[in-house]
Design an enzyme around this catalytic site. Structure first.
Site, PDB file in Angstrom:
ATOM      1  N   SER A   1       0.836  -1.200   0.000  1.00 55.23           N
ATOM      2  CA  SER A   1       0.000   0.000   0.000  1.00 55.23           C
ATOM      3  C   SER A   1       0.871   1.251   0.000  1.00 55.23           C
ATOM      4  O   SER A   1       0.602   2.209  -0.732  1.00 55.23           O
ATOM      5  CB  SER A   1      -0.919   0.013   1.231  1.00 55.23           C
ATOM      6  OG  SER A   1      -1.812  -1.073   1.215  1.00 55.23           O
TER       7      SER A   1
ATOM      8  N   GLY B   1     -16.733   8.221   0.397  1.00 56.29           N
ATOM      9  CA  GLY B   1     -15.756   7.219   0.018  1.00 56.29           C
ATOM     10  C   GLY B   1     -16.018   6.734  -1.390  1.00 56.29           C
ATOM     11  O   GLY B   1     -15.338   7.107  -2.336  1.00 56.29           O
TER      12      GLY B   1
ATOM     13  N   ILE C   1      -6.168   7.801   4.998  1.00 62.89           N
ATOM     14  CA  ILE C   1      -5.112   8.135   4.049  1.00 62.89           C
ATOM     15  C   ILE C   1      -3.816   7.406   4.412  1.00 62.89           C
ATOM     16  O   ILE C   1      -3.181   7.719   5.421  1.00 62.89           O
ATOM     17  CB  ILE C   1      -4.875   9.659   4.005  1.00 62.89           C
ATOM     18  CG1 ILE C   1      -6.205  10.404   3.804  1.00 62.89           C
ATOM     19  CG2 ILE C   1      -3.869  10.001   2.918  1.00 62.89           C
ATOM     20  CD1 ILE C   1      -6.959  10.042   2.545  1.00 62.89           C
TER      21      ILE C   1
ATOM     22  N   CYS D   1      -5.683   8.135 -11.560  1.00 61.57           N
ATOM     23  CA  CYS D   1      -4.707   7.655 -10.584  1.00 61.57           C
ATOM     24  C   CYS D   1      -5.151   6.319 -10.010  1.00 61.57           C
ATOM     25  O   CYS D   1      -4.342   5.397  -9.822  1.00 61.57           O
ATOM     26  CB  CYS D   1      -4.540   8.659  -9.446  1.00 61.57           C
ATOM     27  SG  CYS D   1      -4.076  10.315  -9.969  1.00 61.57           S
TER      28      CYS D   1
ATOM     29  N   GLU E   1      -9.908   1.733  -2.536  1.00 64.43           N
ATOM     30  CA  GLU E   1      -9.814   1.968  -3.984  1.00 64.43           C
ATOM     31  C   GLU E   1     -10.893   1.220  -4.766  1.00 64.43           C
ATOM     32  O   GLU E   1     -10.642   0.593  -5.781  1.00 64.43           O
ATOM     33  CB  GLU E   1      -8.404   1.631  -4.484  1.00 64.43           C
ATOM     34  CG  GLU E   1      -7.369   2.505  -3.786  1.00 64.43           C
ATOM     35  CD  GLU E   1      -6.014   2.453  -4.416  1.00 64.43           C
ATOM     36  OE1 GLU E   1      -5.947   2.323  -5.648  1.00 64.43           O
ATOM     37  OE2 GLU E   1      -5.029   2.567  -3.678  1.00 64.43           O
TER      38      GLU E   1
ATOM     39  N   PHE F   1     -25.106   3.803 -10.346  1.00 64.73           N
ATOM     40  CA  PHE F   1     -24.710   4.697  -9.273  1.00 64.73           C
ATOM     41  C   PHE F   1     -25.700   5.833  -9.066  1.00 64.73           C
ATOM     42  O   PHE F   1     -25.674   6.510  -8.040  1.00 64.73           O
ATOM     43  CB  PHE F   1     -23.323   5.302  -9.542  1.00 64.73           C
ATOM     44  CG  PHE F   1     -22.236   4.255  -9.574  1.00 64.73           C
ATOM     45  CD1 PHE F   1     -21.914   3.535  -8.445  1.00 64.73           C
ATOM     46  CD2 PHE F   1     -21.538   3.999 -10.736  1.00 64.73           C
ATOM     47  CE1 PHE F   1     -20.913   2.585  -8.464  1.00 64.73           C
ATOM     48  CE2 PHE F   1     -20.528   3.050 -10.772  1.00 64.73           C
ATOM     49  CZ  PHE F   1     -20.216   2.328  -9.637  1.00 64.73           C
TER      50      PHE F   1
END
Length: 398
Positions: free
Chosen positions: A104, A150, A176, A252, A377, A397
């Site tokens: 991670s 989130g 984080i 990312c 993620e 969604f």
């Protein structure tokens, strides 16, 4: 902090039932072996103690930099490796075989800090930050997730205001990785027009703090915290000029999720290897438990799932190298491989009996770690919906 050095030898052997090594180049094999040797020598002897103490082995940051584990696909002119995505994946596989928390840390540094600076940053930003991040002189973190947002990052509340000579940043981020020890943070916030922008926030900027999150039962050998912004004045040259909208942070995440798919495979391999060896050594009813049908069934299913995941990773890596890998393809690999690794860890825990819950074996540590990996993620269910939208053309969604 000094860590207890275990005397137990790391004898990990990688399964390769479909001879996938034949698909790798000599460079790939050399890179994998060098990282595997590094993990065996410098991570395996201390990782159980670090996890038990819930302490991040910060001394490994510089060593990771020396090993080229940070942003290995970033070009060499910025101090990185300039390697392909198969090499990157193999690196993450070996690191997570050691520990998910350390993978991670490396994923955040490479995919969530170096990648956005390289992809969306100015040349001055690249020159200033990338070499120090690649070497491990700087540790970085990625500020996207918030206490209330989130799975829906578009709802973020963190804001920037243009004050002429600087941007004024207010808000907070949660969960984080690397935050408590990070030198810089790539932070995503909405401007006055509601557009999501990326900024580089540096340690020491007034109003910027990074409180650590304690009492974790997962990723105990990594450091996790919050990012708090209280009227932080961020210089205008710290704005990522080529990032506009949610596409920036999601790009990312694609890069990081790719690394996770390979990393989870490494954790699964470690659990399988340990279970196989233990079952051959553990005697019950006057013979090794590996001789019993139900044990062989479990081992056969583990190897089957690992082999399928290896093929998924290799093919996805080839697509990444060709610039053809889609978000949905990466999503499938992340979801499948983490789910596979979790199931293997649970079966391996049972095969180890009572010893499976101790630090004598890596199983319970992998199992606890993977409970975070399956959530961060993109949760398992969110990735199902990403693939569902790709199949049907309908987003679930909204």
């Amino acid at each position: 902090m000094e860590f207890y050095q275990s005397n137990k030898v790391d004898n990990f052997e990688s399964p390769d039932f479909y001879q996938i090594d034949d698909l790798l180049t000599e460079e790939h094999l050399l890179i994998r072996q060098s990282v595997r040797d590094f993990i065996k020598k410098e991570v395996s002897p201390i990782i159980e103690d670090a996890a038990q103490k819930a302490v991040f082995p910060v001394h490994l940051v510089k060593r990771f930099g020396e090993m080229g584990l940070f942003g290995p696909t970033i070009p060499e002119k910025y101090g990185a490796g300039g390697l392909d995505y198969i090499a990157y994946g193999l690196m993450m596989q070996e690191v997570e075989r050691g520990d998910s928390g350390l993978r991670s840390m490396a994923s955040v540094q490479g995919s969530l800090v170096m990648y956005p600076i390289y992809e969306y940053g100015s040349e001055a930003q690249k020159q200033k930050y990338l070499p120090k991040l690649a070497s491990g002189e700087y540790l970085g973190c990625f500020g996207l997730t918030e206490p209330d947002f989130g799975s829906n990052p578009a709802g973020m509340k963190t804001r920037i205001e243009d004050k002429g000579e600087y941007y004024l940043l207010n808000g907070s981020k949660m969960w984080i990785s690397n935050a408590p020890m990070a030198d810089i943070a790539v932070v995503w916030a909405k401007n006055e027009q509601g557009r999501i922008k990326g900024l580089i926030v540096e340690r020491g900027m007034e109003g910027f703090s990074t409180p650590e999150i304690h009492q974790k039962w997962s990723l105990r050998a990594s450091c996790t915290g919050e990012l708090v912004f209280d009227n932080v004045k961020v210089p205008k040259e710290n704005l990522l000029p080529n990032a506009d909208g949610l596409r920036g942070p999601l790009g990312c995440l694609d890069s990081a999720r790719y690394g996770i798919a390979w990393g989870a495979l490494g954790a699964a391999m470690d659990c399988y290897d340990s279970a196989k060896k233990y079952s051959l050594e553990r005697i019950q009813f006057d013979k090794p438990i590996a001789s019993f049908q139900l044990v062989q069934k479990k081992l056969a299913e583990m190897l089957t799932e690992i082999t399928k995941a290896q093929l998924v990773c290799w093919r996805l890596g080839m697509l990444k190298n060709a610039g053809k890998a889609t978000t949905a393809q990466i999503s499938l690999a992340k979801r499948n491989n983490v789910d596979m690794a979790l199931k293997i860890a649970r079966e391996a825990r049972q095969l180890h009996g009572g010893m499976g819950i101790t630090g004598e074996y890596p199983i319970m540590r992998h199992l606890m770690n993977l409970e975070s990996v399956v959530t961060y993620e993109g949760t398992h269910d969110i990735h199902l919906l990403i693939l569902g939208a790709e199949i049907t053309g309908i987003s679930a969604f909204k």
